[in-house]
Design an enzyme around this catalytic site. Structure first.
Site, mmCIF file in Angstrom:
data_model
loop_
_atom_site.group_PDB
_atom_site.id
_atom_site.type_symbol
_atom_site.label_atom_id
_atom_site.label_comp_id
_atom_site.label_asym_id
_atom_site.label_seq_id
_atom_site.Cartn_x
_atom_site.Cartn_y
_atom_site.Cartn_z
ATOM 1 N N SER A 91 5.837 24.887 11.082
ATOM 2 C CA SER A 91 4.755 25.757 11.732
ATOM 3 C C SER A 91 5.358 27.326 11.229
ATOM 4 C CB SER A 91 4.439 25.768 12.964
ATOM 5 O OG SER A 91 3.427 26.525 13.163
ATOM 6 N N ASN A 92 4.711 28.193 11.796
ATOM 7 C CA ASN A 92 5.220 29.794 11.689
ATOM 8 C C ASN A 92 4.796 30.501 12.975
ATOM 9 O OD1 ASN A 92 2.266 30.499 11.624
ATOM 10 N ND2 ASN A 92 2.275 29.479 10.026
ATOM 11 N N PRO A 93 5.224 31.682 13.037
ATOM 12 C CA PRO A 93 5.252 32.287 14.414
ATOM 13 C C PRO A 93 4.000 32.808 14.713
ATOM 14 C CG PRO A 93 6.958 33.331 12.831
ATOM 15 C CD PRO A 93 6.023 32.308 12.109
#
Ligand code: CTP
Length: 226
Positions: free
Chosen positions: A26-28
């Site tokens: 995923s990503n932030p």
């Protein structure tokens, strides 16, 4: 600017690409920009649908469709886009997903592991391909470098009416932050720079400066960024 009766579709947050039941890529992305846009559009009288990846934010008082993966985001966005006058794609869709999924939790081993990744679909590019007359499509670009050049390239390649470009990977703006600094670039190349401000304030500015066709595509007048 009032958005009365305009049907606004917003995507927000990250996607998660699982490779076993307890692990994902995923990503932030926090979803804050997209949720702020949804609140701003509601305040101005729009009919809002929000497609949201997994985030820890309070849902706005509108129709919310929850998705997890890029594939789910793709399906929901394409379906909802058919009824939208203005689409703002803030979601940080994962560009890759693991090539395979193990139903059983993968056990660790002493040896290093390699994860094979395959590309996901580009939701925005497909929305650009299918864009109807009178529909306005706004993308977001997150870059660590070469901001304006990459944003303009995405604007053209994805057939967008405007793109909001912001630098990420530094403190005080971008992912996770409550504030943002960005530039809005329209299809003619005109640029409006927004100084650092809360994402809630920037959401209102975006609706002030993005040009869109009037309600339900009845009079598709495309004004450039003012
Ligand atoms: N986007 C999308 N589907 C993807 C990837 C991105 O719809 N699979 C959308 C994002 O929601 C955003 C825009 O495309 O509105 C630009 O996303 P960004 O991550 O900045 O760029 P990419 O197109 O993924 O290109 P790159 O990763 O090479 O910078």
């Amino acid at each position: 600017m009032k958005l009365k009766k305009l049907r606004v579709l917003i995507t927000a947050g990250p996607t998660r690409e699982f490779f076993d039941p307890v692990r994902f890529l995923s990503n932030p992305s926090s979803g804050k920009m997209g949720y702020a846009l949804a609140e701003a559009a509601l305040k101005r009288g729009a009919k809002v649908t929000l497609i949201s990846g997994p985030v820890a934010l309070k849902a706005p008082n509108c129709r919310v469709i929850r998705v997890v993966s890029a594939e789910e985001m793709y399906r929901a966005a394409l379906k909802e886009a058919r009824r939208a006058d203005l689409i703002l794609m803030t979601a940080a869709v994962s560009d890759y997903r693991p090539a395979s999924y193990s139903k059983r939790k993968m056990k660790k081993s002493a040896r290093p592991q390699t994860l094979k990744l395959v590309r996901t679909k580009d939701v925005l590019k497909e929305l650009g391909r299918r864009k109807k007359a009178g529909q306005t499509l706004v993308g977001f670009a997150a870059e660590t470098h070469g901001l304006a050049a990459y944003a303009k390239k995405k604007l053209k390649e994805k057939n967008l009416d405007a793109i909001v470009a912001n630098l990420v990977g530094r403190p005080g703006a971008g992912f996770e932050s409550d504030a943002n600094r960005a530039s809005l670039i329209d299809a003619s190349g005109k640029t409006k720079d927004f100084p650092r401000m809360p994402k809630t304030a920037m959401a209102l500015k975006i609706f002030d400066f993005v040009s869109y066709s009037s309600v339900n595509g009845k009079s598709p007048s495309r004004r450039p960024v003012r």
